[in-house]
Design a protein around this motif. Structure first.
Motif, short mmCIF file in Angstrom:
data_model
loop_
_atom_site.label_atom_id
_atom_site.label_comp_id
_atom_site.label_asym_id
_atom_site.label_seq_id
_atom_site.Cartn_x
_atom_site.Cartn_y
_atom_site.Cartn_z
N LYS A 136 62.26 36.74 27.65
CA LYS A 136 61.35 36.57 28.79
C LYS A 136 60.44 35.38 28.52
CE LYS A 136 57.96 39.52 29.14
NZ LYS A 136 57.14 40.72 29.28
N SER A 137 59.98 34.77 29.59
CA SER A 137 59.10 33.61 29.47
C SER A 137 57.70 34.06 29.08
CB SER A 137 59.07 32.84 30.78
OG SER A 137 58.51 33.63 31.81
N ALA A 138 56.91 33.10 28.61
CA ALA A 138 55.55 33.42 28.16
C ALA A 138 54.68 33.95 29.29
CB ALA A 138 54.92 32.17 27.54
N ASP A 139 54.97 33.55 30.54
CA ASP A 139 54.13 33.97 31.66
C ASP A 139 54.63 35.22 32.36
OD1 ASP A 139 56.37 32.93 32.84
OD2 ASP A 139 55.32 31.58 34.21
N ALA A 140 55.71 35.82 31.84
CA ALA A 140 56.25 37.05 32.45
C ALA A 140 55.52 38.25 31.84
CB ALA A 140 57.75 37.15 32.21
N GLY A 141 54.76 38.95 32.64
CA GLY A 141 54.01 40.10 32.13
C GLY A 141 54.88 41.34 32.06
N GLY A 142 54.22 42.51 31.92
CA GLY A 142 54.94 43.78 31.93
C GLY A 142 55.57 44.13 30.60
N GLU A 143 56.75 44.74 30.67
CA GLU A 143 57.40 45.28 29.48
C GLU A 143 57.82 44.18 28.52
OE1 GLU A 143 58.06 45.97 32.59
OE2 GLU A 143 57.35 48.04 32.72
N SER A 144 57.93 44.55 27.25
CA SER A 144 58.37 43.61 26.23
C SER A 144 59.88 43.37 26.35
CB SER A 144 58.06 44.16 24.84
OG SER A 144 58.85 45.32 24.58
N ALA A 145 60.35 42.31 25.71
CA ALA A 145 61.79 42.03 25.73
C ALA A 145 62.61 43.18 25.13
CB ALA A 145 62.07 40.72 25.00
N PRO A 146 62.20 43.80 24.00
CA PRO A 146 62.96 44.95 23.49
C PRO A 146 63.02 46.11 24.48
CG PRO A 146 61.55 44.07 21.77
CD PRO A 146 61.16 43.37 23.03
N GLN A 147 61.92 46.36 25.22
CA GLN A 147 61.93 47.43 26.22
C GLN A 147 62.90 47.10 27.36
OE1 GLN A 147 57.61 47.39 26.85
NE2 GLN A 147 57.53 49.55 26.24
N LEU A 148 62.88 45.85 27.78
CA LEU A 148 63.81 45.42 28.85
C LEU A 148 65.25 45.55 28.39
CD1 LEU A 148 61.88 42.26 30.08
CD2 LEU A 148 62.13 44.42 31.33
N LYS A 149 65.49 45.27 27.12
CA LYS A 149 66.85 45.40 26.58
C LYS A 149 67.29 46.86 26.61
CE LYS A 149 69.56 44.66 22.37
NZ LYS A 149 69.54 44.19 20.97
#
Length: 356
Positions: A123-136
């Motif tokens: 995810k980009s630096a400006d994308a808020g919300g869940e972390s990349a591991p959570q999205l995975k």
């Protein structure tokens, strides 16, 4: 127009109309040089920054397959990782976007029962919300219906997803078509208790990137060894190591039986001809001084021996500097096999060379 001319003209039109989209990653301070590598390959390159100067969205004027092959064959120095963009949606709801991306992946028909798939979500630096591991984790759950085996290494296919504040990009590719099979080319090693320095990661990554087996060597000389990160790894691999540096090595290394420590400047040391089959050097010196030191000791490297050397990129013309350094080494009987800015390099690149 005869049949051959008609077919040739159609192929020409197809090439002219071909276009592919990739997300490309490089060291943030050298991304402009990664773009230059692409321009040299493809001529016209349309690009925009997705995150923090190091992640770029790039449009190329060739098909995805042809572009990926051309990039891989060129062995770029600064371009670290690519992933194809085959699906793109605008939006701000991460859950909905991820659901649409998962539907695309399932519909593509490439992953299924008996297939090993790696999910790489960034995810980009400006994308808020869940972390990349959570999205995975979300994505893996959404793809359960495929019955694929989800793995972190040894995948048949890589599913790449990149989320920004305003949309999502996704693609499916073979690991060899991404330049690196690590997500974003970010090669991660676990820091060990008592590790002397992060420099050890550079040599570990070089071993992996260049397809080497450090344990296959017999005797190594480490020029500018202190505090001993590279020396420690070579000792762990079972080599006899001669460490050369006027500065102090870490005390934990000094009693190891396979270590010879010479506390001098490398320019003051005399070695026997063909004494080593591996030479390594990771010094924070000017490139010209480093080249002088290394070439002055090449008589001690046996023919067919390997040299792994980092070049500090100390001014604003790195391409010219790299070309000059490589020419100097090749004039001294070192054949450059690869030049690469590794993930663990900062303002430097790593050369892998063979003495002939």
């Amino acid at each position: 127009m005869n049949e051959y001319e008609t077919e040739h003209e159609q192929e020409k039109q197809d090439r002219e109309q071909a276009e592919s989209v990739f997300i490309c990653t490089a060291n943030r301070d050298f991304a402009a040089y990664a773009q230059e590598e692409l321009r040299r390959l493809f001529g016209s390159v349309k690009s925009s920054v997705l995150s923090d100067r190091e992640v770029l969205l790039v449009k190329l004027n060739e098909t995805e397959e042809a572009a990926a092959r051309k990039i891989a064959d060129s062995r770029p120095i600064f371009l670290r990782h690519i992933q194809p963009v085959q699906f793109e949606r605008e939006g701000e709801n991460a859950g909905e976007l991820l659901g649409e991306a998962a539907a695309f992946v399932l519909g593509a028909g490439r992953i299924g029962a008996g297939v090993k798939a790696a999910l790489q979500v960034r995810k980009s630096a400006d994308a808020g919300g869940e972390s990349a591991p959570q999205l995975k984790e979300w994505l893996e759950e959404l793809l359960r219906a495929s019955e694929a085996e989800f793995v972190s290494a040894g995948a048949d296919w890589i599913v790449s997803v990149y989320l920004t504040a305003s949309g999502i990009y996704a693609g499916i590719s073979r690991p060899e078509d991404n330049l690196s099979d690590w997500s974003g080319g970010a090669v991660r090693f676990r820091r060990e208790e008592g590790q002397l320095s992060r420099a050890k990661f550079k040599l570990l990554e070089a071993e992996r990137e260049f397809g080497l087996d450090l344990s296959a060597y017999r005797a190594a000389v480490d020029i500018g060894a202190a505090p001993g990160g590279w020396t420690s790894l070579l000792l762990e691999r079972g080599l006899k190591v001669t460490a050369v540096d006027p500065a102090k090595l870490h005390p934990s290394l000094l009693k190891l039986p396979n270590l010879t420590y010479i506390r001098k400047n490398a320019g003051e040391v005399k070695f026997r001809d063909n004494e080593f089959d591996l030479l390594v050097c990771d010094m924070s010196w000017s490139p010209k001084l480093m080249v002088q030191l290394v070439t002055g000791l090449l008589h001690a490297l046996a023919p067919g021996g390997t040299a792994i050397v980092t070049i500090k990129l100390m001014h604003k013309k790195p391409m010219a500097l790299i070309k000059e350094v490589i020419a100097s080494f090749e004039d001294s009987r070192l054949q450059v096999q690869r030049a690469k800015q590794l993930f663990h390099n900062r303002e430097e690149i790593t050369l892998y060379m063979i003495k002939y």
